[in-house]
Design a protein around this motif. Sequence first.
Motif, mmCIF file in Angstrom:
data_model
loop_
_atom_site.group_PDB
_atom_site.id
_atom_site.type_symbol
_atom_site.label_atom_id
_atom_site.label_comp_id
_atom_site.label_asym_id
_atom_site.label_seq_id
_atom_site.Cartn_x
_atom_site.Cartn_y
_atom_site.Cartn_z
ATOM 1 N N ILE A 37 32.178 19.437 14.332
ATOM 2 C CA ILE A 37 31.176 19.496 13.266
ATOM 3 C C ILE A 37 30.102 18.440 13.497
ATOM 4 N N SER A 38 30.507 17.240 13.858
ATOM 5 C CA SER A 38 29.547 16.154 14.094
ATOM 6 C C SER A 38 28.568 16.510 15.220
ATOM 7 N N ILE A 39 29.079 17.044 16.301
ATOM 8 C CA ILE A 39 28.223 17.393 17.444
ATOM 9 C C ILE A 39 27.353 18.601 17.107
ATOM 10 N N SER A 40 27.944 19.617 16.492
ATOM 11 C CA SER A 40 27.201 20.856 16.258
ATOM 12 C C SER A 40 26.144 20.711 15.166
ATOM 13 N N GLU A 41 26.251 19.702 14.299
ATOM 14 C CA GLU A 41 25.198 19.472 13.306
ATOM 15 C C GLU A 41 23.926 18.920 13.951
ATOM 16 N N GLU A 42 24.054 18.326 15.131
ATOM 17 C CA GLU A 42 22.898 17.778 15.839
ATOM 18 C C GLU A 42 22.215 18.830 16.709
ATOM 19 N N MET A 43 22.800 20.025 16.767
ATOM 20 C CA MET A 43 22.259 21.060 17.643
ATOM 21 C C MET A 43 21.722 22.226 16.834
ATOM 22 N N ARG A 44 20.716 22.884 17.403
ATOM 23 C CA ARG A 44 20.032 24.002 16.756
ATOM 24 C C ARG A 44 20.658 25.305 17.229
ATOM 25 N N CYS A 45 20.823 26.239 16.292
ATOM 26 C CA CYS A 45 21.272 27.582 16.670
ATOM 27 C C CYS A 45 20.123 28.252 17.420
ATOM 28 N N LEU A 46 20.394 28.756 18.591
ATOM 29 C CA LEU A 46 19.338 29.352 19.412
ATOM 30 C C LEU A 46 18.893 30.706 18.890
ATOM 31 N N VAL A 47 19.692 31.323 18.020
ATOM 32 C CA VAL A 47 19.320 32.598 17.422
ATOM 33 C C VAL A 47 18.524 32.354 16.140
ATOM 34 N N LEU A 71 29.130 29.195 20.992
ATOM 35 C CA LEU A 71 28.799 27.821 21.373
ATOM 36 C C LEU A 71 29.765 26.825 20.736
ATOM 37 N N ARG A 72 30.152 27.052 19.504
ATOM 38 C CA ARG A 72 31.142 26.162 18.875
ATOM 39 C C ARG A 72 32.483 26.255 19.601
ATOM 40 N N ARG A 73 32.854 27.451 20.014
ATOM 41 C CA ARG A 73 34.096 27.623 20.780
ATOM 42 C C ARG A 73 34.002 26.851 22.103
ATOM 43 N N GLU A 74 32.841 26.920 22.742
ATOM 44 C CA GLU A 74 32.622 26.190 23.999
ATOM 45 C C GLU A 74 32.723 24.683 23.773
ATOM 46 N N ILE A 75 32.128 24.197 22.700
ATOM 47 C CA ILE A 75 32.200 22.765 22.382
ATOM 48 C C ILE A 75 33.649 22.361 22.104
ATOM 49 N N GLN A 91 17.366 29.318 14.918
ATOM 50 C CA GLN A 91 16.354 28.316 15.248
ATOM 51 C C GLN A 91 16.021 27.374 14.107
ATOM 52 N N ASN A 92 16.332 27.729 12.886
ATOM 53 C CA ASN A 92 16.034 26.830 11.787
ATOM 54 C C ASN A 92 17.326 26.383 11.115
ATOM 55 N N GLU A 93 18.431 26.605 11.785
ATOM 56 C CA GLU A 93 19.735 26.301 11.229
ATOM 57 C C GLU A 93 20.529 25.540 12.268
ATOM 58 N N SER A 94 21.368 24.636 11.806
ATOM 59 C CA SER A 94 22.191 23.896 12.758
ATOM 60 C C SER A 94 23.272 24.813 13.324
ATOM 61 N N LEU A 95 23.798 24.409 14.428
ATOM 62 C CA LEU A 95 24.878 25.168 15.064
ATOM 63 C C LEU A 95 26.109 25.177 14.156
ATOM 64 N N SER A 127 25.330 27.869 11.227
ATOM 65 C CA SER A 127 24.984 29.246 11.579
ATOM 66 C C SER A 127 26.228 30.113 11.695
ATOM 67 N N ARG A 128 26.079 31.378 11.336
ATOM 68 C CA ARG A 128 27.176 32.340 11.452
ATOM 69 C C ARG A 128 26.883 33.412 12.494
ATOM 70 N N SER A 129 25.911 33.189 13.361
ATOM 71 C CA SER A 129 25.598 34.178 14.396
ATOM 72 C C SER A 129 26.702 34.184 15.452
ATOM 73 N N ASP A 130 26.778 35.271 16.188
ATOM 74 C CA ASP A 130 27.798 35.389 17.235
ATOM 75 C C ASP A 130 27.613 34.325 18.311
ATOM 76 N N LEU A 131 26.349 34.058 18.681
ATOM 77 C CA LEU A 131 26.090 33.041 19.698
ATOM 78 C C LEU A 131 26.545 31.670 19.212
ATOM 79 N N ALA A 132 26.282 31.352 17.941
ATOM 80 C CA ALA A 132 26.706 30.063 17.400
ATOM 81 C C ALA A 132 28.229 29.946 17.434
ATOM 82 N N ASN A 133 28.922 31.026 17.107
ATOM 83 C CA ASN A 133 30.389 31.010 17.182
ATOM 84 C C ASN A 133 30.851 30.756 18.612
#
Length: 157
Positions: A37-47, A64-68, A49-53, A56-62
């Motif tokens: 959560i700490s790391i993903s709040e500093e990152m932008r959802c690439l889908v 990326l969180r799995r990757e992290i 773009q105005n929401e933190s990782l 975000s509930r997009s598939d890409l964000a899911n």
Amino acid sequence: MMKQIFLATLIALSLGSVFARDAAPLADDPVIEQRLISISEEMRCLVCQNESLAGSRSDLANDLRREIRILISEGKSDDQIRSFMVERYGDFVLYRPPVKPLTWLLWIGPFVILGIGIAGLLVYLRRRNSSVPNVVLTDADNQKIDALLNAADKKEG
């Protein structure tokens, strides 16, 4: 008939609550989840773009969180994870990209666009003001205007 429908609905809702389960935790280890959560709040959802990782509930964000989460499990530090994400997706993935020649447009671009807009507005206003001729009214013109205004007032009254 209405009582039977009501009773069936009540029974269905009661059974639903019996079979309901608690939400599964996102990770087995709460420490890993907190780092995620700490790391993903500093990152932008690439889908989005105005929401933190993290939000975000997009598939890409899911994904990326799995990757992290995997990188955290492998023992990578927060800086190594950020570097991996930037290497893979560019500086845009960070909410606060570093100031360097490659990201100057991200940092200075909005101010440049605002300056261009203000300059364009000023040029437009000056041209508009200079295109209106300065007409000096004579006393006869003023008397005609007064007569028209007085006639309009008398019609209304």
